[in-house]
Design a protein around this motif. Structure first.
Motif, mmCIF file in Angstrom:
data_model
loop_
_atom_site.group_PDB
_atom_site.id
_atom_site.type_symbol
_atom_site.label_atom_id
_atom_site.label_comp_id
_atom_site.label_asym_id
_atom_site.label_seq_id
_atom_site.Cartn_x
_atom_site.Cartn_y
_atom_site.Cartn_z
ATOM 1 N N LEU A 239 22.511 5.140 16.631
ATOM 2 C CA LEU A 239 23.392 3.986 16.528
ATOM 3 C C LEU A 239 23.781 3.764 15.075
ATOM 4 C CD1 LEU A 239 21.592 1.415 18.881
ATOM 5 C CD2 LEU A 239 23.528 2.908 19.424
ATOM 6 N N VAL A 240 25.059 3.443 14.835
ATOM 7 C CA VAL A 240 25.530 3.099 13.489
ATOM 8 C C VAL A 240 26.473 1.893 13.599
ATOM 9 C CG1 VAL A 240 25.317 5.424 12.550
ATOM 10 C CG2 VAL A 240 27.464 4.732 13.645
ATOM 11 N N ARG A 241 26.487 1.076 12.566
ATOM 12 C CA ARG A 241 27.419 -0.053 12.536
ATOM 13 C C ARG A 241 28.828 0.457 12.244
ATOM 14 N NH1 ARG A 241 26.780 -5.267 11.270
ATOM 15 N NH2 ARG A 241 29.059 -5.165 11.450
ATOM 16 N N ASP A 242 29.808 -0.265 12.736
ATOM 17 C CA ASP A 242 31.196 0.141 12.526
ATOM 18 C C ASP A 242 31.619 0.045 11.064
ATOM 19 O OD1 ASP A 242 30.937 -2.577 12.554
ATOM 20 O OD2 ASP A 242 32.734 -2.962 13.764
ATOM 21 N N THR A 243 30.829 -0.684 10.282
ATOM 22 C CA THR A 243 31.133 -0.817 8.851
ATOM 23 C C THR A 243 30.480 0.287 8.016
ATOM 24 O OG1 THR A 243 29.251 -2.329 8.649
ATOM 25 C CG2 THR A 243 31.423 -3.311 9.014
#
Length: 352
Positions: A239-243
């Motif tokens: 999982l990664v943040r969109d930022t």
């Protein structure tokens, strides 16, 4: 007049040994006769099974009730060919959610009777109904208060008289040249056992998912397997943040256990907003785009196709084939990314 030479003299005739007939010439094989006989065996067994249909009645209903309501286990027992049929019957019951064991009668009289207890139901198979090893067990079954269902060809036999319920297949002519080898009778026993097991199954709340739970291997188990059983979760779910910058995304894909070829992109609430794959990275590098500070939200594939944990793996596999992708994000009812289905896991589970 000249005498004939010795070589021209008559050779002595060989006489047959006393009490032995001269061997008859071997008859040529007849393929049609062979096939006709094989068909007659099948016909005899089919007649035996059809004949038992007319015998089903109140005793069969009582047997269904005993097996269905059994709160312990169904103990199946029988000797010889009937014993082999009994082992299959026990396996069928077990595979449909009825606890069942097979008890060998000869071993039972030497201690294996300890496998039986109050609350059990006995299914005893014997075509003749006079199998000595079975009859020796009847007094013990009575003392244990375990009801006995007899599957036999003679209701008036010792086994039939000692049983609580009798499923009588009747006298059946064997499909054998000697009329002795258990064939038609075992086919009838087999069929009655299946009829009993399937009728019990029909009367219970037991569906395809329950059946698959007891058959985790092979095609059957795979046919009802759900995504949550194979998906990558927790630390294995990339999982990664969109930022996040592209460099952070590459690091996540590299360091996540199992090295998935993608990362699920989520917003601050954990909801899936996109996906970035190894293929996306490779295409950027091939195009000379090597700026790894760009936020992943500008590079990700938006509105990716996804599945839920309850989706059938077969359905998800078909979707991956259709989309020609190696990963599918898994989301819950609120759209949060809870897992990743990877083609490598499908390969390991033999879905592809």
């Amino acid at each position: 007049m000249a005498r004939p030479s010795r070589s021209a003299a008559k050779k002595p005739r060989l006489r047959a040994l006393p009490g032995r007939a001269a061997p008859a010439p071997e008859a040529p094989s007849d393929a049609e006769a062979t096939l006709a006989y094989a068909r007659s065996v099948l016909e005899a067994e089919a007649r035996a099974i059809l004949g038992v249909m007319e015998r089903l009645g109140d005793d069969f209903l009582r047997a269904v009730q005993l097996v269905r309501d059994c709160r312990s286990q169904v103990v199946v027992t029988g000797m010889g060919k009937a014993g082999h049929i009994g082992q299959k019957l026990s396996a069928t019951l077990a595979s449909t959610g009825i606890r069942s064991v097979y008890l060998h009668p000869a071993e039972a009289v030497h201690g294996d009777l300890g496998r039986v207890g109050r609350g059990d139901v006995i299914l005893a198979l014997s075509n003749s109904g006079s199998t000595e090893e079975l009859l020796r067990l009847l007094p013990s079954f009575k003392r244990m208060e375990t009801p006995v269902i007899a599957l036999t060809g003679d209701a008036k036999s010792p086994l039939g008289r000692g049983a609580d319920v009798v499923l009588d297949i009747g006298a059946i002519a064997e499909a054998c040249p000697m009329g002795m080898v258990p064939t038609a009778s075992t086919a009838a026993l087999h069929a009655v056992g299946d009829a009993l097991a399937m009728t019990v199954l029909r009367s219970r709340p037991f569906g395809t998912e329950d059946y698959a739970l007891l058959h985790p291997g092979g095609k059957l188990g795979r046919s009802v397997q759900r995504v949550f059983e194979l998906m990558r979760t927790g630390p294995a779910n990339p999982l990664v943040r969109d930022t996040s910058p592209l460099s952070a995304v590459v690091a996540v894909m590299t360091k996540t256990p199992g090295r998935p070829g993608a990362a699920c992109v989520v917003d601050k609430a954990g909801k899936l907003v996109g996906i970035f794959t190894d293929g996306d990275l490779r295409r950027r590098v091939e195009s000379g785009l090597t700026d790894f500070t760009v936020p992943v939200r500008e590079l990700m594939g938006k509105n990716p196709r996804c599945v839920t944990p309850e989706t059938l793996v077969l359905t998800a596999t078909a979707q991956m084939r259709e989309l020609r992708v190696d990963q599918l994000p898994v989301v819950d009812v609120e759209g949060r990314a809870v897992g990743l289905l990877d083609v490598q896991d499908l390969l390991a589970a033999k879905f592809v």
